[in-house]
Design a protein around this motif. Structure first.
Motif, PDB file in Angstrom:
ATOM      1  N   TYR A  81       0.823  -1.207   0.000  1.00 60.43           N
ATOM      2  CA  TYR A  81       0.000   0.000   0.000  1.00 60.43           C
ATOM      3  C   TYR A  81       0.859   1.260   0.000  1.00 60.43           C
ATOM      4  O   TYR A  81       0.592   2.205  -0.755  1.00 60.43           O
ATOM      5  N   PHE A  82       1.899   1.286   0.805  1.00 62.06           N
ATOM      6  CA  PHE A  82       2.703   2.502   0.917  1.00 62.06           C
ATOM      7  C   PHE A  82       3.690   2.663  -0.240  1.00 62.06           C
ATOM      8  O   PHE A  82       3.976   3.789  -0.642  1.00 62.06           O
ATOM      9  N   VAL A  83       4.200   1.583  -0.783  1.00 63.78           N
ATOM     10  CA  VAL A  83       5.027   1.720  -1.989  1.00 63.78           C
ATOM     11  C   VAL A  83       4.166   2.227  -3.137  1.00 63.78           C
ATOM     12  O   VAL A  83       4.540   3.160  -3.859  1.00 63.78           O
ATOM     13  N   GLY A  84       2.992   1.611  -3.321  1.00 63.38           N
ATOM     14  CA  GLY A  84       2.107   2.031  -4.405  1.00 63.38           C
ATOM     15  C   GLY A  84       1.560   3.425  -4.224  1.00 63.38           C
ATOM     16  O   GLY A  84       1.270   4.117  -5.212  1.00 63.38           O
ATOM     17  N   GLY A  85       1.427   3.872  -2.973  1.00 68.66           N
ATOM     18  CA  GLY A  85       0.853   5.180  -2.724  1.00 68.66           C
ATOM     19  C   GLY A  85       1.845   6.298  -2.508  1.00 68.66           C
ATOM     20  O   GLY A  85       1.475   7.474  -2.579  1.00 68.66           O
ATOM     21  N   LEU A  86       3.136   5.958  -2.269  1.00 66.53           N
ATOM     22  CA  LEU A  86       4.117   6.996  -1.920  1.00 66.53           C
ATOM     23  C   LEU A  86       5.382   6.970  -2.772  1.00 66.53           C
ATOM     24  O   LEU A  86       6.332   7.710  -2.478  1.00 66.53           O
ATOM     25  N   TRP A  87       5.411   6.180  -3.826  1.00 66.05           N
ATOM     26  CA  TRP A  87       6.632   6.095  -4.631  1.00 66.05           C
ATOM     27  C   TRP A  87       7.067   7.456  -5.169  1.00 66.05           C
ATOM     28  O   TRP A  87       8.257   7.704  -5.395  1.00 66.05           O
ATOM     29  N   TRP A  88       6.114   8.342  -5.369  1.00 63.77           N
ATOM     30  CA  TRP A  88       6.380   9.656  -5.968  1.00 63.77           C
ATOM     31  C   TRP A  88       7.258  10.546  -5.078  1.00 63.77           C
ATOM     32  O   TRP A  88       7.802  11.550  -5.555  1.00 63.77           O
ATOM     33  N   ILE A  89       7.398  10.215  -3.781  1.00 59.59           N
ATOM     34  CA  ILE A  89       8.266  11.024  -2.918  1.00 59.59           C
ATOM     35  C   ILE A  89       9.684  11.064  -3.467  1.00 59.59           C
ATOM     36  O   ILE A  89      10.403  12.057  -3.325  1.00 59.59           O
ATOM     37  N   GLY A  90      10.075   9.998  -4.137  1.00 57.72           N
ATOM     38  CA  GLY A  90      11.410   9.956  -4.724  1.00 57.72           C
ATOM     39  C   GLY A  90      11.658  11.053  -5.734  1.00 57.72           C
ATOM     40  O   GLY A  90      12.819  11.445  -5.964  1.00 57.72           O
ATOM     41  N   ALA A  91      10.592  11.586  -6.346  1.00 63.19           N
ATOM     42  CA  ALA A  91      10.763  12.646  -7.342  1.00 63.19           C
ATOM     43  C   ALA A  91      11.415  13.881  -6.731  1.00 63.19           C
ATOM     44  O   ALA A  91      12.164  14.598  -7.403  1.00 63.19           O
ATOM     45  N   ALA A  92      11.145  14.154  -5.445  1.00 66.97           N
ATOM     46  CA  ALA A  92      11.744  15.323  -4.796  1.00 66.97           C
ATOM     47  C   ALA A  92      13.255  15.202  -4.713  1.00 66.97           C
ATOM     48  O   ALA A  92      13.977  16.210  -4.769  1.00 66.97           O
ATOM     49  N   LEU A  93      13.748  13.980  -4.592  1.00 62.74           N
ATOM     50  CA  LEU A  93      15.188  13.770  -4.476  1.00 62.74           C
ATOM     51  C   LEU A  93      15.893  13.889  -5.824  1.00 62.74           C
ATOM     52  O   LEU A  93      17.118  14.033  -5.869  1.00 62.74           O
ATOM     53  N   LEU A  94      15.131  13.835  -6.890  1.00 61.80           N
ATOM     54  CA  LEU A  94      15.734  13.936  -8.225  1.00 61.80           C
ATOM     55  C   LEU A  94      15.831  15.377  -8.712  1.00 61.80           C
ATOM     56  O   LEU A  94      16.430  15.635  -9.753  1.00 61.80           O
ATOM     57  N   VAL A  95      15.215  16.315  -7.976  1.00 62.40           N
ATOM     58  CA  VAL A  95      15.360  17.732  -8.345  1.00 62.40           C
ATOM     59  C   VAL A  95      16.821  18.137  -8.278  1.00 62.40           C
ATOM     60  O   VAL A  95      17.329  18.862  -9.127  1.00 62.40           O
ATOM     61  N   ASP A  96      17.503  17.669  -7.228  1.00 58.12           N
ATOM     62  CA  ASP A  96      18.960  17.861  -7.103  1.00 58.12           C
ATOM     63  C   ASP A  96      19.576  16.474  -7.001  1.00 58.12           C
ATOM     64  O   ASP A  96      20.088  16.060  -5.960  1.00 58.12           O
ATOM     65  N   ALA A  97      19.504  15.732  -8.110  1.00 55.95           N
ATOM     66  CA  ALA A  97      19.890  14.323  -8.109  1.00 55.95           C
ATOM     67  C   ALA A  97      21.344  14.119  -7.717  1.00 55.95           C
ATOM     68  O   ALA A  97      21.686  13.133  -7.054  1.00 55.95           O
ATOM     69  N   GLU A  98      22.197  15.040  -8.102  1.00 51.81           N
ATOM     70  CA  GLU A  98      23.620  14.879  -7.809  1.00 51.81           C
ATOM     71  C   GLU A  98      23.876  14.778  -6.311  1.00 51.81           C
ATOM     72  O   GLU A  98      24.763  14.065  -5.865  1.00 51.81           O
ATOM     73  N   GLN A  99      23.055  15.471  -5.521  1.00 47.86           N
ATOM     74  CA  GLN A  99      23.267  15.505  -4.080  1.00 47.86           C
ATOM     75  C   GLN A  99      22.409  14.491  -3.331  1.00 47.86           C
ATOM     76  O   GLN A  99      22.819  13.974  -2.285  1.00 47.86           O
ATOM     77  N   PHE A 100      21.197  14.191  -3.849  1.00 49.32           N
ATOM     78  CA  PHE A 100      20.252  13.407  -3.052  1.00 49.32           C
ATOM     79  C   PHE A 100      19.813  12.088  -3.689  1.00 49.32           C
ATOM     80  O   PHE A 100      19.056  11.343  -3.069  1.00 49.32           O
ATOM     81  N   ALA A 101      20.264  11.769  -4.892  1.00 52.35           N
ATOM     82  CA  ALA A 101      19.801  10.533  -5.542  1.00 52.35           C
ATOM     83  C   ALA A 101      20.153   9.294  -4.732  1.00 52.35           C
ATOM     84  O   ALA A 101      19.440   8.280  -4.802  1.00 52.35           O
ATOM     85  N   TRP A 102      21.225   9.362  -3.943  1.00 44.55           N
ATOM     86  CA  TRP A 102      21.625   8.203  -3.138  1.00 44.55           C
ATOM     87  C   TRP A 102      20.522   7.791  -2.158  1.00 44.55           C
ATOM     88  O   TRP A 102      20.433   6.620  -1.766  1.00 44.55           O
ATOM     89  N   ALA A 103      19.666   8.770  -1.763  1.00 41.20           N
ATOM     90  CA  ALA A 103      18.619   8.482  -0.776  1.00 41.20           C
ATOM     91  C   ALA A 103      17.334   7.959  -1.409  1.00 41.20           C
ATOM     92  O   ALA A 103      16.362   7.708  -0.694  1.00 41.20           O
ATOM     93  N   LEU A 104      17.326   7.778  -2.726  1.00 39.87           N
ATOM     94  CA  LEU A 104      16.109   7.342  -3.417  1.00 39.87           C
ATOM     95  C   LEU A 104      15.562   6.025  -2.866  1.00 39.87           C
ATOM     96  O   LEU A 104      14.354   5.912  -2.601  1.00 39.87           O
TER      97      LEU A 104
END
Length: 493
Positions: A81-104
């Motif tokens: 339920y939470f993967v299907g409903g919250l996967w989009w949170i990862g998009a915020a980390l891709l705004v500055d992917a160079e710094q935060f992509a590791w936390a995806l």
């Protein structure tokens, strides 16, 4: 047929059992915005009941070992339920992917894995009271209601996509929340969705289904009755304009773009109303819409004064700076500016986003090289208390900044009684994903619960004005550039 299906699900092997739990949770996410396919709830929860019907076999083991299968069933359901409903949170980390992509992986898988623990606890609690027939449905619904309540406040709380939202796709389905709140809707949703599991039972089949039908009938009848109540707009009600500039997140803090961003907001503010409608009295800009520290930028305030007409007020989402003996503090704020370019009042966000706006255990985590996602020295500081915000002489509003709107139990406030909710946000972090739709739905429900209209300004959408029943009066879709104009609807008496 139902009995045979239930038996196959109940007696499935260890890994098929877990896969079916995961699948049921994934299916349930289709009942969330933007899909709003409510019928999947009548599949997901009966599956969960039948999966939990498996008898406890490890009777000679300790308490934890005996209940581990029930916990695993709930955990896998919650993980889906939470993967299907919250996967989009990862998009915020891709705004500055160079710094935060590791936390995806932490955002897309780690957070759901943690939240799934709550649902694992719910199924263990339910299993402790498990009994044939209707009893297990009641146990499961009450257990989910309890853990969803705990999820709303533990570790600062994160009640996003509480299970009750799956049963509220339109205002007709939302009105009962005024009576029983989100906590009550969590219980009601699980109870009604799980009732079809009784079709495979030997006891309480007809009685249980009758209870389910009666609950739905009462719920919808109350909703229909509420939506038929007259809404009378006073002649002196203010005209509201919401500005939606749709600024890409990677440009918001680009120094080279600051002037263009500011001027886009001003241009939309000055835009003439359509069809000769009256000019707006109150204009609302989204969260962190001003790319300056206003107290330090007199030119920006002067430019706002040039655009505002006599008597107009502007509410802007902006960073507020405060000098203290320990140094400068920064606040995520709503600031009210009059037609002379003077700041007349402000509100500071009270409930900040951990890891987004501030860093928990800062002294330890900064040493490890971690930082919050928002680019602000030391992160934001939280406001001291929630209070209503006076707008002009006659209107007081309840300000909610960004995800403060998801906390149904945190809306007590000080000061004058509010007549409307103002929710400013910036969902551009999440692009064209389900996130902005889910966020809007939760803000929409706050209008129903509080009995107040909602004025929502979102950078890239969804911006809208709803009445106190959650009905949308005017709105802009995701990623549109424009304004929303409407007369302020009245609150409920």
């Amino acid at each position: 047929m139902f009995a045979q299906l239930a038996q196959k699900i109940t007696l499935s092997g260890k890994w098929p059992h877990r896969f079916l739990s995961l699948l049921a949770g994934l299916l349930l996410t289709l009942a969330l915005p933007p899909y709003d396919f409510l019928p999947v709830g009548f599949i997901a929860f009966p599956m969960l009941v039948w999966l939990l019907d498996r008898p406890v076999t490890q009777t000679g083991k300790g308490w934890l070992r005996r209940h581990l299968p029930a916990f695993a069933t709930g955990w896998w359901f919650g993980f889906g339920y939470f993967v299907g409903g919250l996967w989009w949170i990862g998009a915020a980390l891709l705004v500055d992917a160079e710094q935060f992509a590791w936390a995806l992986p932490l955002a897309v898988l780690g957070l759901p894995a943690f939240l799934a623990v709550f649902y694992g606890c719910a199924t263990v609690l339910a299993k402790l009271c498990w009994s044939p027939g209707l009893g297990r449905i009641l146990a499961l619904s009450l257990a989910f209601g309890l853990v969803e309540y705990v999820r709303s406040f533990i570790l600062t709380g994160f009640p996003w996509n509480a299970v009750g939202y799956t049963a509220m796709p339109t205002p007709l389905f939302m009105q009962s929340a005024k009576l029983i709140g989100l906590s009550g809707m969590n219980v009601l949703a699980v109870m009604v969705f799980a009732m079809p599991a009784l079709l495979a039972a030997k006891r309480h089949r007809l009685g249980g289904m009758a209870v389910g039908v009666a609950l739905v009938a009462c719920h919808l009848s109350y909703g229909a009755w509420q939506l038929q109540q007259p809404v009378e707009v006073a002649a002196n009600s203010p005209h509201i304009r919401i500005v939606q500039p749709s600024i890409a997140q990677d440009l918001k803090w680009d120094n080279a773009e600051r002037r263009n961003i500011f001027e886009r907001h001003l241009s939309l503010t000055a835009q003439a109303p359509e069809n000769g409608a009256p000019r707006p009295d109150i204009i609302i800009w989204p969260e962190t819409s001003v790319p300056y520290i206003l107290s330090q930028t007199s030119d920006a305030l002067a430019r706002i004064a040039e655009v505002l007409q006599d008597g107009q007020l502007l509410m802007v989402g902006a960073v507020r700076e405060e000098e203290t003996p320990q140094g400068l503090n920064y606040y995520n704020s709503i600031t009210v500016i009059n037609d002379q370019g003077f700041i007349v009042s402000s509100f500071d966000k009270v409930h900040l986003v951990p890891f987004g706006e501030y860093l928990p255990l800062e002294g330890v985590l900064r040493v490890l090289g971690l930082q919050e996602v928002v680019e602000m020295p030391g992160g934001f500081k939280a406001g001291k208390s929630r209070h209503s915000l006076k707008i002009g002489e006659k209107l007081a509003i309840l300000p909610l900044i960004c995800y403060e709107a998801i906390f149904a139990d945190e809306l007590g406030y000080e000061g004058e009684r509010a007549s409307a909710i103002v929710n400013v946000t910036n969902d551009a972090w999440y692009g064209n994903t389900p996130g902005p739709y889910q966020h809007f739905r939760q803000a929409q429900l706050r209008a129903v619960e509080q009995g107040m209209p909602l004025l929502r300004a979102a950078n890239n959408g969804i911006s809208a004005i709803t009445d106190s029943y959650g009905r949308i009066i005017a709105s802009l879709n995701l990623n549109e550039v424009g304004v929303v104009d409407a007369v302020l609807p009245p609150p409920k008496d």
